[in-house]
Design an enzyme around this catalytic site. Sequence first.
Site, PDB file in Angstrom:
ATOM      1  N   LEU A  79       0.833  -1.198   0.000  1.00  0.00           N
ATOM      2  CA  LEU A  79       0.000   0.000   0.000  1.00  0.00           C
ATOM      3  C   LEU A  79       0.872   1.254   0.000  1.00  0.00           C
ATOM      4  O   LEU A  79       1.928   1.292   0.623  1.00  0.00           O
ATOM      5  CB  LEU A  79      -0.895   0.040   1.236  1.00  0.00           C
ATOM      6  CG  LEU A  79      -1.971  -1.031   1.376  1.00  0.00           C
ATOM      7  CD1 LEU A  79      -2.739  -0.804   2.675  1.00  0.00           C
ATOM      8  CD2 LEU A  79      -2.930  -1.010   0.195  1.00  0.00           C
ATOM      9  N   LYS A  80       0.423   2.290  -0.693  1.00  0.00           N
ATOM     10  CA  LYS A  80       1.055   3.609  -0.623  1.00  0.00           C
ATOM     11  C   LYS A  80       0.218   4.468   0.320  1.00  0.00           C
ATOM     12  O   LYS A  80      -0.841   4.947  -0.028  1.00  0.00           O
ATOM     13  CB  LYS A  80       1.115   4.254  -2.014  1.00  0.00           C
ATOM     14  CG  LYS A  80       1.703   5.662  -2.026  1.00  0.00           C
ATOM     15  CD  LYS A  80       3.184   5.637  -1.758  1.00  0.00           C
ATOM     16  CE  LYS A  80       3.774   7.043  -1.871  1.00  0.00           C
ATOM     17  NZ  LYS A  80       3.407   7.904  -0.716  1.00  0.00           N
TER      18      LYS A  80
END
Length: 1096
Positions: free
Chosen positions: A163-164
């Site tokens: 995930l960013k």
Amino acid sequence: MKGVRGKGISSFFRVSSSPLCHTPTLAPHLWRHCVPFGARFPALSLPSVPRRELWQVIASDERKMPSQRGRKAKTAASDGATVWVPKATISTSAQQQRPSSQAAVAEPMTETAYPAKKGQTKVKSEVRATFYPKFENEKSDQEIRSRMIEVVASGRGVVEVTLKHSGSLFMYAGDGQAFAKNSYGNLYTAVGVYVLGKTLEQAWGDQAKAKQREFNAYLKEHRISISMELVTAVLGDHGQRPLKDYVVVTAVTELTGRPRFFSTPDLVEFCRKWRLPTNEVWLFSTRKSASTCFAAYDVLCEQSIYTLVRDNFNKIADATVPGTESHAVVQGEILEGLVARIVSFESGKKLKLVAEKYPVPDHAPGAYTAPGLREICMANRQSEKEQSKALLKAVGTDFCSDWNAWFDKENDATQTAWLNKFLQTPPADDPTAKLQEMVNLLRQKNMRVRFKCQSRQGSENEFTMTIHVLQDSVFRRYQKEMQYNPSLWPLYRGFFVDVMLTKDSQNNSSSSNETEEVTLGHLDQDAMADDAEHLMVKLKFLTYKIRTFLIRNGIDILFNKGKQGYKDYYFRQMQIWGTSAEKQRELSRMLDEWASHITQKIKIGKLKEGSYLSEAEPFLKAFASRSTKNQLLVGQAGTDIDTAAYLAASREGDDEEGDLKQDVGASPDVPISREGIKAKGLLVFFPGIPGCAKSALCKEIISTPGGIGDKRPMKSLMGDMIKGRYWPKLEEERKKNPNVITLADKNAPTADVWKLVTDICKSTDAIAVPIVPDSEGTDSNPFSLDALAVFIFRVLHREQHPGNLDKNSPYPGYVLMMFYNLYDGMDRSEFDAELHKRFGYLIKFPLLKPNRPPLPGPLKAVLDEGLELFRKHAAKHGKADPSKGSFKGEWDAWEKKLKDTMLAHSAHINGIQVPFEDVVKSVREKLRDVVTGNVQVHMPDTQERKFRAFNYAAVSLPVDGILSALAKVSSADAGAKAFLAPKNLSNTLRAGHVTLAHVRSHGAAAVAEYGAYVGTEVPVKFTAFLYCPRMCAFEAHLDSKSVASKNPMPHVTLWTAPGTPPKEAGSLGKLAAEGQATRVVLRQPIVVTGKVEFKM
């Protein structure tokens, strides 16, 4: 070769252990510790250089060799100061080649590479904190994705997706040693220390204080830095205000020597042991799963929330490692994006084992000590300094024992003195030499990097240096340098170095390298810092980009340029992203509504970007509440998110086969025509610098007898003669007569101006043709110093210039330096490519003779001096006039020196220029080719789509094959013939397909499964023709073992009556069984071959 014969070649070299760098370097003991010629060194790998040539290199070095490793040299970047430069490697043909994709891993040094005399001052440096380098991929994102899939298919790696999180980079090295991206000792780092300290407090409960001290001690003892994404509500708004203030670990770095990053399995293991938050990780280890991964993103990229992404990726991944806490719980449902990179196959296997051995902790968090972060910042909002002090006090001395030195700042003169000490003092060890090499290269190449130095607790011999990269293009330029010199250290983001000046107490101390032998065995062989061919791609979601790029980043444009300027901005962004036409229409409606709402509400001043969500979130929440379509467009707004309702809404809407009108009409993905553009007028403009001869060229073109092969009138507008804003005036003139060939006699140096030119061409039906002087440029500017010298020379020979830029101007050199720096960060190939991309054509005219002599030393020196002076002036005073800044005296002296130097080298400058008549001839001929059609100006390539958002997978079929099948049905069955006769399908049917899966009916994961088969040919058998008064279709069977439809009755919809959705054709089988439709069974199935595709 007197004095050399009889010496062993091997003794002259110290061989790098890097598998990429087989070129040995001259050893520091070259002339003191020679061994017999016949000595054998099996590990030595000599470069492919003829022996005679190699001896010549060594002999030439004998005359330069100092008694210690290294030499003193004068460099342009050091302002004439004597700078210590580490000994260069021997230049060989192998060294000039690009490195292979194998990673260059520096092994620890165990010998003293820099012996010193007793009492000699040396400099020792240690990296204190750093993050991965910023890699600028030269290939498109689509090419990188394809390459990643190939690597996985070959068994050489797996795709790792994380995930960013939407926050700020925060690094921690123990006991309050905290760093932001390019700074420390401020509110950002104080917030990070507080949140990390409270995270450990919650995780360890009653043991927290002891664990905090133990954690700090471990980091300092083992020289480890931890990088995190710091997500809070007090450091400015990103895509969504987080529900909680939190950190998530993104990298763990060992800093003994060259920084080395933990692999993902070791990072997870480290964090589990210390109860630190980790990210969610998905692994894709086969061609099919890797293709499915990217296809799933394409399905979800334009309308998705975190829960939808997580659920689908959990379904399609080969392995999943859950994060410590759900993104939905701490951040919210608005997800910035994903990061996909290649890691080794072994890393993927180990991660699975680590996930089993160290599951997500199921410990009960301790009580969160009041007050919290937001309350402390609110109570001390009078200044950031007071907020920082309050936060550090609140976190306690067990985690941050001393923060008194946080807020001391050095002045510019002191910082320069510290930097000079670092560069001028011989290095104590190899890591210091490599850092000196890096800094010297950055300065010599004039890369936009700032070196900020701060003494450590008032010490005269110790300071911390921040290496702050000011432009992203620097990373790209530095990567190119690394390709030709693989032994260079990478240029990291968040780069902080502790520097110490020491005096050796003994003749040959080995203490300087003791830390090199300390390793933890957690080295990341997939680390981005060590990848020669780095494969990584960021995948961002539209719901995040709406908030940050379109709303937040458009605030200044909206309030400064009005609604039309804002509309131009957001349409340009959507075109760059490749947003689908449908989404562009929906977003335009929403953003126009937002623009009207916020400008009516805030009539004085403007909305602050850092707190824009205070206004944007209520607006988006109200907008989403009006319809399901609006809700899907913007995601969820506000904190009272009904995820279940969103997921339900995401499955409603379009029919499973898409709109039949689109299916039988023009494809939304029709490729751009490569035929020449046809337009009423022509707009010629000059992306150049004063002195490039644009006015003289315009005059010659206008006065060309018979024109340039076109009957349209020509008109030149000289910028220096136009009062007010030039480009709006030019647009106004063009609107009066769009058929005119307009010559824009004004410098057009920036992308903002190029955008204006594009807009003017759209509004006045014109083709834009840029004309630029040809130049080989430098590695950071499309114009060489020779070209700059010519431009300045011409300006200094002007008299009574209408724009007051001539020899009588007070600061003509400053103006030329300013224009030259507008192009900084872009080499010639990038400059030409950008103009080609924007305008479809580029005219280059000759400027300098090809076989000219090199630029004289004094001329080059005065130009370098001016560029450095301009950078200092701009950094301190921005765009202020030189007469008003603190560098006025330096500018006055330099301007005089410039004029004297130009005068002294007049013969050289006049001699290197191409005759003006040749320039005019070249431009006339190329313009004539454009207007007469001998060359075609192609459609600007500004609408290239990085990714295609789509809704369903299908086997697309050729229309001719379908029509041929219908003809056979009509000839075999009279009822079918009578039904089809009035429908005229030969004129209305333009496309056909068999739906495999639709995101509304089957989910994103089901559609994405077909990613591995895109482009695969599939035979489709038509086994029956079904019809009723409202619709007709072919019943279809896919003759493939790997590709199957998820619909109960695979079919090809051929026609529906007005008001009948195409998806209803799927019910024809049931209707035929009930006697409400006719089924014509084909005795011999008709086979039509199609291809698997994704469709909107």
